[in-house]
Design a protein around this motif. Sequence first.
Motif, PDB file in Angstrom:
ATOM      1  N   LEU A   1       0.801  -1.223   0.000  1.00  0.00           N
ATOM      2  CA  LEU A   1       0.000   0.000   0.000  1.00  0.00           C
ATOM      3  C   LEU A   1       0.836   1.276   0.000  1.00  0.00           C
ATOM      4  N   HIS A   2       2.124   1.163   0.237  1.00  0.00           N
ATOM      5  CA  HIS A   2       2.961   2.365   0.190  1.00  0.00           C
ATOM      6  C   HIS A   2       3.998   2.269  -0.925  1.00  0.00           C
ATOM      7  N   ALA A   3       4.946   1.358  -0.788  1.00  0.00           N
ATOM      8  CA  ALA A   3       6.063   1.320  -1.733  1.00  0.00           C
ATOM      9  C   ALA A   3       5.596   0.949  -3.149  1.00  0.00           C
ATOM     10  N   TRP A   4       4.853  -0.157  -3.284  1.00  0.00           N
ATOM     11  CA  TRP A   4       4.446  -0.627  -4.602  1.00  0.00           C
ATOM     12  C   TRP A   4       3.524   0.370  -5.305  1.00  0.00           C
ATOM     13  N   LEU A   5       2.484   0.833  -4.610  1.00  0.00           N
ATOM     14  CA  LEU A   5       1.528   1.746  -5.229  1.00  0.00           C
ATOM     15  C   LEU A   5       2.152   3.108  -5.510  1.00  0.00           C
ATOM     16  N   ASN A   6       3.043   3.572  -4.641  1.00  0.00           N
ATOM     17  CA  ASN A   6       3.704   4.847  -4.896  1.00  0.00           C
ATOM     18  C   ASN A   6       4.656   4.758  -6.082  1.00  0.00           C
ATOM     19  N   ALA A   7       5.311   3.603  -6.247  1.00  0.00           N
ATOM     20  CA  ALA A   7       6.197   3.430  -7.403  1.00  0.00           C
ATOM     21  C   ALA A   7       5.396   3.515  -8.703  1.00  0.00           C
ATOM     22  N   TRP A   8       4.260   2.818  -8.765  1.00  0.00           N
ATOM     23  CA  TRP A   8       3.441   2.872  -9.969  1.00  0.00           C
ATOM     24  C   TRP A   8       2.808   4.247 -10.159  1.00  0.00           C
ATOM     25  N   SER A   9       2.435   4.898  -9.078  1.00  0.00           N
ATOM     26  CA  SER A   9       1.891   6.253  -9.190  1.00  0.00           C
ATOM     27  C   SER A   9       2.911   7.193  -9.808  1.00  0.00           C
ATOM     28  N   GLU A  10       4.144   7.075  -9.358  1.00  0.00           N
ATOM     29  CA  GLU A  10       5.195   7.945  -9.889  1.00  0.00           C
ATOM     30  C   GLU A  10       5.429   7.673 -11.371  1.00  0.00           C
ATOM     31  N   MET A  11       5.464   6.403 -11.765  1.00  0.00           N
ATOM     32  CA  MET A  11       5.692   6.085 -13.177  1.00  0.00           C
ATOM     33  C   MET A  11       4.537   6.548 -14.065  1.00  0.00           C
ATOM     34  N   LEU A  12       3.303   6.493 -13.528  1.00  0.00           N
ATOM     35  CA  LEU A  12       2.124   6.868 -14.310  1.00  0.00           C
ATOM     36  C   LEU A  12       1.704   8.317 -14.077  1.00  0.00           C
ATOM     37  N   LYS A  13       2.461   9.053 -13.273  1.00  0.00           N
ATOM     38  CA  LYS A  13       2.148  10.443 -12.925  1.00  0.00           C
ATOM     39  C   LYS A  13       0.770  10.553 -12.276  1.00  0.00           C
ATOM     40  N   PHE A  14       0.395   9.530 -11.543  1.00  0.00           N
ATOM     41  CA  PHE A  14      -0.892   9.513 -10.850  1.00  0.00           C
ATOM     42  C   PHE A  14      -0.777  10.360  -9.585  1.00  0.00           C
ATOM     43  N   GLY A  15      -1.586  11.415  -9.486  1.00  0.00           N
ATOM     44  CA  GLY A  15      -1.379  12.414  -8.444  1.00  0.00           C
ATOM     45  C   GLY A  15      -1.893  12.045  -7.065  1.00  0.00           C
ATOM     46  N   ASP A  16      -3.008  11.320  -6.986  1.00  0.00           N
ATOM     47  CA  ASP A  16      -3.632  11.040  -5.691  1.00  0.00           C
ATOM     48  C   ASP A  16      -3.009   9.788  -5.088  1.00  0.00           C
ATOM     49  N   ARG A  17      -2.236   9.957  -4.033  1.00  0.00           N
ATOM     50  CA  ARG A  17      -1.520   8.835  -3.423  1.00  0.00           C
ATOM     51  C   ARG A  17      -1.971   8.565  -1.985  1.00  0.00           C
ATOM     52  N   LEU A  18      -3.206   8.951  -1.698  1.00  0.00           N
ATOM     53  CA  LEU A  18      -3.771   8.656  -0.386  1.00  0.00           C
ATOM     54  C   LEU A  18      -4.364   7.247  -0.431  1.00  0.00           C
ATOM     55  N   PHE A  19      -3.499   6.245  -0.449  1.00  0.00           N
ATOM     56  CA  PHE A  19      -3.932   4.857  -0.543  1.00  0.00           C
ATOM     57  C   PHE A  19      -4.366   4.317   0.814  1.00  0.00           C
ATOM     58  N   TYR A  20      -4.053   5.028   1.862  1.00  0.00           N
ATOM     59  CA  TYR A  20      -4.385   4.622   3.230  1.00  0.00           C
ATOM     60  C   TYR A  20      -4.363   5.881   4.079  1.00  0.00           C
ATOM     61  N   GLU A  21      -4.860   5.778   5.299  1.00  0.00           N
ATOM     62  CA  GLU A  21      -4.780   6.874   6.253  1.00  0.00           C
ATOM     63  C   GLU A  21      -4.109   6.364   7.528  1.00  0.00           C
ATOM     64  N   ASP A  22      -4.118   7.167   8.547  1.00  0.00           N
ATOM     65  CA  ASP A  22      -3.399   6.818   9.781  1.00  0.00           C
ATOM     66  C   ASP A  22      -4.189   5.802  10.602  1.00  0.00           C
ATOM     67  N   TRP A  23      -4.319   4.578  10.063  1.00  0.00           N
ATOM     68  CA  TRP A  23      -5.076   3.521  10.740  1.00  0.00           C
ATOM     69  C   TRP A  23      -4.422   3.119  12.056  1.00  0.00           C
ATOM     70  N   TRP A  24      -3.119   3.344  12.205  1.00  0.00           N
ATOM     71  CA  TRP A  24      -2.385   2.894  13.390  1.00  0.00           C
ATOM     72  C   TRP A  24      -2.724   3.702  14.636  1.00  0.00           C
ATOM     73  N   THR A  25      -3.420   4.833  14.478  1.00  0.00           N
ATOM     74  CA  THR A  25      -3.784   5.652  15.636  1.00  0.00           C
ATOM     75  C   THR A  25      -5.235   5.462  16.065  1.00  0.00           C
ATOM     76  N   THR A  26      -6.003   4.708  15.300  1.00  0.00           N
ATOM     77  CA  THR A  26      -7.434   4.640  15.558  1.00  0.00           C
ATOM     78  C   THR A  26      -7.747   3.756  16.764  1.00  0.00           C
ATOM     79  N   SER A  27      -8.905   4.000  17.340  1.00  0.00           N
ATOM     80  CA  SER A  27      -9.396   3.200  18.463  1.00  0.00           C
ATOM     81  C   SER A  27     -10.740   2.565  18.138  1.00  0.00           C
ATOM     82  N   GLN A  28     -11.183   2.708  16.882  1.00  0.00           N
ATOM     83  CA  GLN A  28     -12.449   2.126  16.433  1.00  0.00           C
ATOM     84  C   GLN A  28     -12.180   1.225  15.236  1.00  0.00           C
ATOM     85  N   PHE A  29     -12.740   0.032  15.280  1.00  0.00           N
ATOM     86  CA  PHE A  29     -12.506  -0.911  14.190  1.00  0.00           C
ATOM     87  C   PHE A  29     -13.119  -0.429  12.883  1.00  0.00           C
ATOM     88  N   SER A  30     -14.238   0.293  12.953  1.00  0.00           N
ATOM     89  CA  SER A  30     -14.839   0.797  11.718  1.00  0.00           C
ATOM     90  C   SER A  30     -13.894   1.759  11.005  1.00  0.00           C
TER      91      SER A  30
END
Length: 471
Positions: free
Chosen positions: A293-322
């Motif tokens: 979700l970070h290295a692989w997708l960012n590599a392809w985004s860079e090669m394809l000039k794909f601008g939106d790279r918010l493939f995930y958010e800060d899930w590691w800080t959450t306290s709700q499973f939803s």
Amino acid sequence: MTENGVRNRLKNGKKSEVSSVTNGDVIKENEFKVRESPLTELIQSSLHIRAIYNIFVVILLVLFCDTVIYDLVERGKINIGLGVIAAGFGDIRRGMKLWLYDFCIAMAFYPLLVAYSWAGKVSRKYPVLRPTVMMLGIVGVIAVEVAAAIVPVVELGRKHLELGSSITVTCEMFRYMMKLVSVSVACGPRCLSGNLPLPTFKHYVYFMFAPTLLYRDQYPRTKRIRWGVVVFHFLEVAAIIFYNCFLWERFIMPYWSDYGKERTVEAGTLVRGMFACVLPGVISFLCGFYCVLHAWLNAWSEMLKFGDRLFYEDWWTTSQFSLYYRRWNRVVHSWLRDHIYIPLAPHAGRPLATYLVFLVSAIAHEVILALSFGFFYPVLLVEFGLIGVVMVPLTAKSGQLFPNVFNLIMWLGFFIGNGILWSLYPMEYFARRNCPVLETDSYFIPKSWSCPEVILKPNWTFQNPLRIFTK
């Protein structure tokens, strides 16, 4: 951007990019826009996060040295983990053929879409044909989806590929199937109405490789390709593959590679092995997230000039499973939201629509694991589709009231859950390799339940741990 700025952006993003269904009205998330991945910004702006990144790099180097030095002393040769990688991606030619088959199915869908557009044009002249054309479109999409799935499923069921190759094939199969659904939903109505033109073949091919599952006629693009960033991310992917192979070779195989060779195994040995797999399981979990979700997708985004790279958010800080399920993988979550949850919620209700999203996702994950390992063992299905669903309402309010406590509980769940996964699946995998072949063996019945026999230690008795206070 400072660390506080990153946090504020994440918080503002959560407020502005909310998807819900209220009184039948659908509120979608914001469209694509140019933005970096959270970890990219955090690593660039925070010395603390960079230090954590460096810690994982040092752990990799230590594991590398451990492998090299151990094998040099024990066997007189240097092993850098290539043997495990070669075994994990065995029969790669067959895997490439299966991937190429799905790619050809995806490419063949475009001329079918053009033909359907012509049929839609005819139906506009003769409205009596419109229901027939619509039904033909639905049947056609289903037929293409079945065609994309049937050959890989049958081939992997007939003759098992090694783990790395089979995971790649099955994940790519689902990726193409989900992209075809997205194209069908976006372009099917315009084929009938004629209000909007179909995408060009060039844009269609771009979408097939773009790091998103949602079709749009346009995506935000960056101005140039930073090839240094591309190379760096692909090096990270390669390093993480080595990382997981080291974990498998040093922490998993010593405990489970001989499982099934002996007729009995002591329960204490199993418990010790399971707890020994907790830490490598979590490290593999984190590395897998970062790799895909970070290295692989960012590599392809860079090669394809794909601008939106918010493939995930800060899930590691959450306290709700939803929130965790929404933030962990925005690429898949967005597809599930747009193509399952939003269409169903106004009619079936939000609870049922949410449950169906979990069910579809859990089944897809289980199919990937079953085809990859060569047996059906629904451990992840229970953890994700049962326990995970139950934890969503349980942490909805309590997670807001006690965020620190429930964030700790979530991480405890990650540790225990990954320890179980990294124990039960290897146990079953090696039991099927080491135990005698029987006529009663089944793809769907775990062999590790009956071979070997789990026993308690001879002369085992329960001793009261509080006895010391009564003496």
